[in-house]
Design a protein around this motif. Structure first.
Motif, PDB file in Angstrom:
ATOM      1  N   PRO A 168      -2.563   6.847   2.642  1.00  0.00           N
ATOM      2  CA  PRO A 168      -1.701   6.374   3.739  1.00  0.00           C
ATOM      3  C   PRO A 168      -2.402   5.415   4.709  1.00  0.00           C
ATOM      4  O   PRO A 168      -1.722   4.710   5.454  1.00  0.00           O
ATOM      5  CB  PRO A 168      -1.296   7.658   4.462  1.00  0.00           C
ATOM      6  N   ASP A 169      -3.705   5.391   4.724  1.00  0.00           N
ATOM      7  CA  ASP A 169      -4.429   4.546   5.676  1.00  0.00           C
ATOM      8  C   ASP A 169      -4.074   3.084   5.431  1.00  0.00           C
ATOM      9  O   ASP A 169      -4.192   2.592   4.317  1.00  0.00           O
ATOM     10  CB  ASP A 169      -5.940   4.727   5.496  1.00  0.00           C
ATOM     11  N   CYS A 170      -3.662   2.423   6.517  1.00  0.00           N
ATOM     12  CA  CYS A 170      -3.194   1.047   6.328  1.00  0.00           C
ATOM     13  C   CYS A 170      -3.476   0.169   7.538  1.00  0.00           C
ATOM     14  O   CYS A 170      -2.907   0.377   8.612  1.00  0.00           O
ATOM     15  CB  CYS A 170      -1.700   1.048   6.035  1.00  0.00           C
ATOM     16  N   ARG A 228       3.120   8.224   3.286  1.00  0.00           N
ATOM     17  CA  ARG A 228       3.248   6.890   2.674  1.00  0.00           C
ATOM     18  C   ARG A 228       1.992   6.534   1.865  1.00  0.00           C
ATOM     19  O   ARG A 228       0.932   7.131   2.039  1.00  0.00           O
ATOM     20  CB  ARG A 228       3.408   5.852   3.770  1.00  0.00           C
ATOM     21  N   SER A 229       2.149   5.549   1.024  1.00  0.00           N
ATOM     22  CA  SER A 229       0.981   4.933   0.396  1.00  0.00           C
ATOM     23  C   SER A 229       0.835   3.541   0.991  1.00  0.00           C
ATOM     24  O   SER A 229       1.839   2.851   1.227  1.00  0.00           O
ATOM     25  CB  SER A 229       1.175   4.836  -1.118  1.00  0.00           C
ATOM     26  N   SER A 230      -0.396   3.132   1.205  1.00  0.00           N
ATOM     27  CA  SER A 230      -0.608   1.803   1.789  1.00  0.00           C
ATOM     28  C   SER A 230      -0.086   0.717   0.850  1.00  0.00           C
ATOM     29  O   SER A 230       0.213  -0.397   1.268  1.00  0.00           O
ATOM     30  CB  SER A 230      -2.083   1.583   2.094  1.00  0.00           C
ATOM     31  N   ILE A 285      -2.532  -2.740   8.072  1.00  0.00           N
ATOM     32  CA  ILE A 285      -1.354  -3.511   8.473  1.00  0.00           C
ATOM     33  C   ILE A 285      -0.569  -2.732   9.517  1.00  0.00           C
ATOM     34  O   ILE A 285      -0.254  -3.237  10.597  1.00  0.00           O
ATOM     35  CB  ILE A 285      -0.468  -3.823   7.245  1.00  0.00           C
ATOM     36  N   LEU A 286      -0.275  -1.468   9.206  1.00  0.00           N
ATOM     37  CA  LEU A 286       0.449  -0.623  10.162  1.00  0.00           C
ATOM     38  C   LEU A 286      -0.380  -0.404  11.415  1.00  0.00           C
ATOM     39  O   LEU A 286       0.155  -0.368  12.525  1.00  0.00           O
ATOM     40  CB  LEU A 286       0.799   0.721   9.520  1.00  0.00           C
ATOM     41  N   CYS A 310      -5.979  -4.464   3.519  1.00  0.00           N
ATOM     42  CA  CYS A 310      -5.264  -3.255   3.090  1.00  0.00           C
ATOM     43  C   CYS A 310      -5.574  -2.937   1.635  1.00  0.00           C
ATOM     44  O   CYS A 310      -5.447  -3.795   0.753  1.00  0.00           O
ATOM     45  CB  CYS A 310      -3.757  -3.461   3.267  1.00  0.00           C
ATOM     46  N   ALA A 311      -5.981  -1.701   1.419  1.00  0.00           N
ATOM     47  CA  ALA A 311      -6.380  -1.284   0.072  1.00  0.00           C
ATOM     48  C   ALA A 311      -5.205  -1.388  -0.910  1.00  0.00           C
ATOM     49  O   ALA A 311      -5.385  -1.755  -2.074  1.00  0.00           O
ATOM     50  CB  ALA A 311      -6.920   0.136   0.106  1.00  0.00           C
TER      51      ALA A 311
END
Lengths: 135, 135
Positions: B117-119, A74-76, B121-122, B111-112
């Motif tokens: 994928p780093d997030c 995924r993409s953030s 929010i998740l 969130c960037a």
DNA sequence: GTTGGGCCTTCCCGTTGGTGGAAGGTCAAG
DNA sequence: CTTGACCTTCCACCAACGGGAAGGCCCAAC
């Protein structure tokens, strides 16, 4: 884990968990006796959904967030997009409620609230909507 | 007046007007051809309900307000009571939405929103809920 | 007279996010 | 063996309508 355990651990009612299975958010395995056999993964998902719901995300948003959560590619940006849209919706609702609150507060203050029938609240509801031009 | 006229004049969809008749908020007469034959009184009631609904009152509140409106023996205290309860409910909802908004705003800012994928929010949704301390 | 379009009618299903209850199967303890 | 706490499915219900089908009514135009 049976549904009762998962209910306690996730804080979600058993009915809700069954409903989430119904709509395909989770797919727990089944024991030989037909009982749902939850794994840690299911519990984790349910907790995830529970927190998303607590932030006001709708079920379809939850489905999307869950999919992104499980997609390591995924993409953030995708996540942020969902969150921003939801935030905008919340802002819209707050604005709507605040407008109601302003009018209602004024009306409640204007109403004596005694034994007499005269009532500015009913007067306002029955009258053609008069514009508020308060400079 | 046919339902189309009343719809235009009250601003309520015809479907909604039929629904209000269904649940007993209004009881328009009928013409020989079966069409609803609205009178000024009905239009007035519908406009009343429309304004109450616009202030967020539920249907049962509307029923109560309408009853009080038509009861010249009412006390304004009864009206005020309904309005105050509704106001409290609005305040509750605003508080709930505001709490969501605060958390979501923080998460969205963190969130960037890029290709990676780093997030946060998740991360927040998947982690045990961490307490937010308010100063 | 009949055709067309714009009204009107009722009826039933769908929405959101579950909740409540009935009828019945399962399991562990006493 | 029975009791009680679980579990299962299925069906109905909540707010407050909206969509759309199938059919009736009315008026003007041709």
């Amino acid at each position: 884990m049976n549904i009762g355990d998962v209910s306690k651990r996730s804080g979600l009612p058993a009915k809700t968990i069954r409903y989430y299975e119904d709509i395909g958010l989770i797919t727990p395995r089944r024991s030989a006796n037909g009982y749902r056999a939850f794994q840690d993964q299911d519990l984790h998902k349910l907790a995830f959904i529970g927190r998303a719901r607590a932030l006001g995300f709708g079920i379809e948003d939850c489905r999307g967030l869950l999919r992104l959560y499980e997609d390591t590619e995924r993409s953030s940006a995708e996540v942020k997009q969902i969150a921003k849209q939801h935030l905008a919706e919340i802002d819209r609702k707050v604005a709507e409620l605040t407008a109601m609150r302003n009018t209602l507060t004024r009306l409640v203050h204007a109403c004596a609230g005694d034994d007499r029938p005269d009532c500015p609240i009913l007067a306002d509801l029955s009258a053609p909507p008069h514009v508020e031009i308060e400079p």
